[in-house]
Design an enzyme around this catalytic site. Structure first.
Site, PDB file in Angstrom:
ATOM      1  N   CYS A 119       0.850  -1.186   0.000  1.00 20.86           N
ATOM      2  CA  CYS A 119       0.000   0.000   0.000  1.00 20.86           C
ATOM      3  C   CYS A 119       0.892   1.243   0.000  1.00 20.86           C
ATOM      4  O   CYS A 119       1.785   1.366   0.822  1.00 20.86           O
ATOM      5  CB  CYS A 119      -0.872  -0.050   1.254  1.00 20.86           C
ATOM      6  SG  CYS A 119      -1.403   1.534   1.863  1.00 20.86           S
ATOM      7  N   GLU A 120       0.642   2.140  -0.944  1.00 19.91           N
ATOM      8  CA  GLU A 120       1.516   3.317  -1.048  1.00 19.91           C
ATOM      9  C   GLU A 120       1.250   4.347   0.053  1.00 19.91           C
ATOM     10  O   GLU A 120       2.004   5.293   0.218  1.00 19.91           O
ATOM     11  CB  GLU A 120       1.396   3.967  -2.429  1.00 19.91           C
ATOM     12  CG  GLU A 120       0.095   4.695  -2.687  1.00 19.91           C
ATOM     13  CD  GLU A 120       0.052   5.306  -4.092  1.00 19.91           C
ATOM     14  OE1 GLU A 120       0.852   4.905  -4.952  1.00 19.91           O
ATOM     15  OE2 GLU A 120      -0.793   6.190  -4.310  1.00 19.91           O
ATOM     16  N   HIS A 121       0.171   4.147   0.786  1.00 17.66           N
ATOM     17  CA  HIS A 121      -0.126   5.107   1.861  1.00 17.66           C
ATOM     18  C   HIS A 121       0.498   4.717   3.192  1.00 17.66           C
ATOM     19  O   HIS A 121       0.692   5.557   4.056  1.00 17.66           O
ATOM     20  CB  HIS A 121      -1.642   5.250   2.033  1.00 17.66           C
ATOM     21  CG  HIS A 121      -2.328   5.694   0.782  1.00 17.66           C
ATOM     22  ND1 HIS A 121      -3.386   5.030   0.217  1.00 17.66           N
ATOM     23  CD2 HIS A 121      -2.053   6.729  -0.041  1.00 17.66           C
ATOM     24  CE1 HIS A 121      -3.759   5.646  -0.891  1.00 17.66           C
ATOM     25  NE2 HIS A 121      -2.963   6.674  -1.067  1.00 17.66           N
ATOM     26  N   HIS A 122       0.738   3.427   3.364  1.00 14.03           N
ATOM     27  CA  HIS A 122       1.294   2.963   4.645  1.00 14.03           C
ATOM     28  C   HIS A 122       2.561   2.111   4.490  1.00 14.03           C
ATOM     29  O   HIS A 122       3.205   1.779   5.477  1.00 14.03           O
ATOM     30  CB  HIS A 122       0.259   2.130   5.410  1.00 14.03           C
ATOM     31  CG  HIS A 122      -0.987   2.891   5.758  1.00 14.03           C
ATOM     32  ND1 HIS A 122      -2.096   2.913   4.952  1.00 14.03           N
ATOM     33  CD2 HIS A 122      -1.286   3.665   6.831  1.00 14.03           C
ATOM     34  CE1 HIS A 122      -3.038   3.665   5.514  1.00 14.03           C
ATOM     35  NE2 HIS A 122      -2.570   4.132   6.652  1.00 14.03           N
ATOM     36  N   GLN A 129      -4.810  -0.470  -4.890  1.00 12.08           N
ATOM     37  CA  GLN A 129      -5.301  -1.644  -5.617  1.00 12.08           C
ATOM     38  C   GLN A 129      -6.015  -1.269  -6.928  1.00 12.08           C
ATOM     39  O   GLN A 129      -5.910  -1.979  -7.923  1.00 12.08           O
ATOM     40  CB  GLN A 129      -6.244  -2.440  -4.707  1.00 12.08           C
ATOM     41  CG  GLN A 129      -6.615  -3.792  -5.299  1.00 12.08           C
ATOM     42  CD  GLN A 129      -7.526  -4.583  -4.374  1.00 12.08           C
ATOM     43  OE1 GLN A 129      -7.407  -4.470  -3.154  1.00 12.08           O
ATOM     44  NE2 GLN A 129      -8.413  -5.370  -4.941  1.00 12.08           N
ATOM     45  N   HIS A 155      -5.609  -5.988   2.778  1.00  8.85           N
ATOM     46  CA  HIS A 155      -4.732  -4.837   3.008  1.00  8.85           C
ATOM     47  C   HIS A 155      -4.290  -4.855   4.458  1.00  8.85           C
ATOM     48  O   HIS A 155      -5.120  -4.745   5.364  1.00  8.85           O
ATOM     49  CB  HIS A 155      -5.491  -3.534   2.729  1.00  8.85           C
ATOM     50  CG  HIS A 155      -5.796  -3.335   1.276  1.00  8.85           C
ATOM     51  ND1 HIS A 155      -5.380  -2.233   0.575  1.00  8.85           N
ATOM     52  CD2 HIS A 155      -6.457  -4.113   0.397  1.00  8.85           C
ATOM     53  CE1 HIS A 155      -5.779  -2.330  -0.682  1.00  8.85           C
ATOM     54  NE2 HIS A 155      -6.447  -3.463  -0.813  1.00  8.85           N
ATOM     55  N   CYS A 210      -2.873  -2.631   6.003  1.00  9.26           N
ATOM     56  CA  CYS A 210      -3.139  -1.350   6.661  1.00  9.26           C
ATOM     57  C   CYS A 210      -4.557  -1.310   7.229  1.00  9.26           C
ATOM     58  O   CYS A 210      -4.877  -0.463   8.052  1.00  9.26           O
ATOM     59  CB  CYS A 210      -2.890  -0.172   5.723  1.00  9.26           C
ATOM     60  SG  CYS A 210      -3.852  -0.232   4.218  1.00  9.26           S
TER      61      CYS A 210
HETATM   62 ZN   LIG Z   1      -2.935   1.671   3.378  1.00  9.06          ZN
END
Ligand SMILES: [Zn+2]
Length: 224
Positions: free
Chosen positions: A113-116, A154, A182, A184
């Protein structure tokens, strides 16, 4: 060609999990630095992150971690950022005139995941209708793995695989469904360990012809 969120309710697709563009946001100069220098620099910075957290980097178990993480980022889990690692897909003539749907299901993939920067993992299901050329089945796996090995959302991952298959196969008749967990969502935040996220990409006949789409969905029988 859009993306349909087949079962959006399976995950809160809130502002934290929506990507901004179809292309992975990369800078122009992304590959001016070679891989070895990237490993060296990431190692230095990761050591500093561990230091700030108060970890004792003279400990035998921890001292190799900055290097291991840096190498894993550059050479393994994010190696799909670099176009030089893109799998070359050789086309074969469809000698046996197979022009029915070809489905490859349950392709395991691991992404981040590019956010976490924590794992997203699950199964990809891919279908296409040959226009006279076919590719080796392992190539479909390699294409899925290549785009997975990037910081991702995704939805974008699903579209990138779909668009690559359209290009490689020279047909619009491509479908991709990804069903993923995920970390996250499961290991932090709402700590929901059961929900999975399903994204889909339908193009050509899979978008416009309900029968083709349903045939594909029947083959992969998503319900577990
Ligand atoms: Zn995430």
């Amino acid at each position: 060609m859009g993306i349909d969120i087949a079962r959006a309710s399976f995950e809160e697709i809130g502002e934290e999990h929506v990507g901004t563009s179809f292309e992975t946001p990369l800078r122009e100069d992304a590959f001016e630095m070679d891989d070895d220098l990237k490993v060296e620099l990431i190692e230095k910075h990761f050591r500093e992150i561990m230091n700030i957290m108060g970890l004792d980097l003279t400990d035998d178990s921890l001292k190799g971690t900055p290097h291991r993480v840096a190498k894993m980022y550059v050479k393994e889990v994010f190696s799909g950022l670099n176009p030089k690692n893109k799998p070359a897909a050789k086309l074969f003539e469809n000698k046996y005139k197979y022009n029915e749907m070809l489905v490859e299901k349950d392709i395991t993939f691991h992404s981040h995941c590019e956010h976490h920067f924590v794992p997203i993992y699950g199964k990809a299901h891919v279908a296409y209708i040959s226009n006279g050329s076919v590719i080796g089945l392992s190539k479909i796996n390699r294409i899925v793995q290549y785009f997975s090995k990037r910081p991702q959302v995704q939805e974008r991952l699903t579209m990138q695989i779909g668009n690559e298959l359209i290009e490689v196969l020279g047909t619009q008749d491509v479908a991709v469904i990804m069903d993923a967990y995920h970390m996250c969502v499961s290991s932090r935040g709402v700590n929901d360990t059961n929900s999975s996220t399903v994204t889909s990409f339908f193009s050509g006949k899979f978008k416009h012809d309900e029968q083709s789409r349903n045939e594909f969905l029947k083959y992969i029988a998503l319900e577990k």
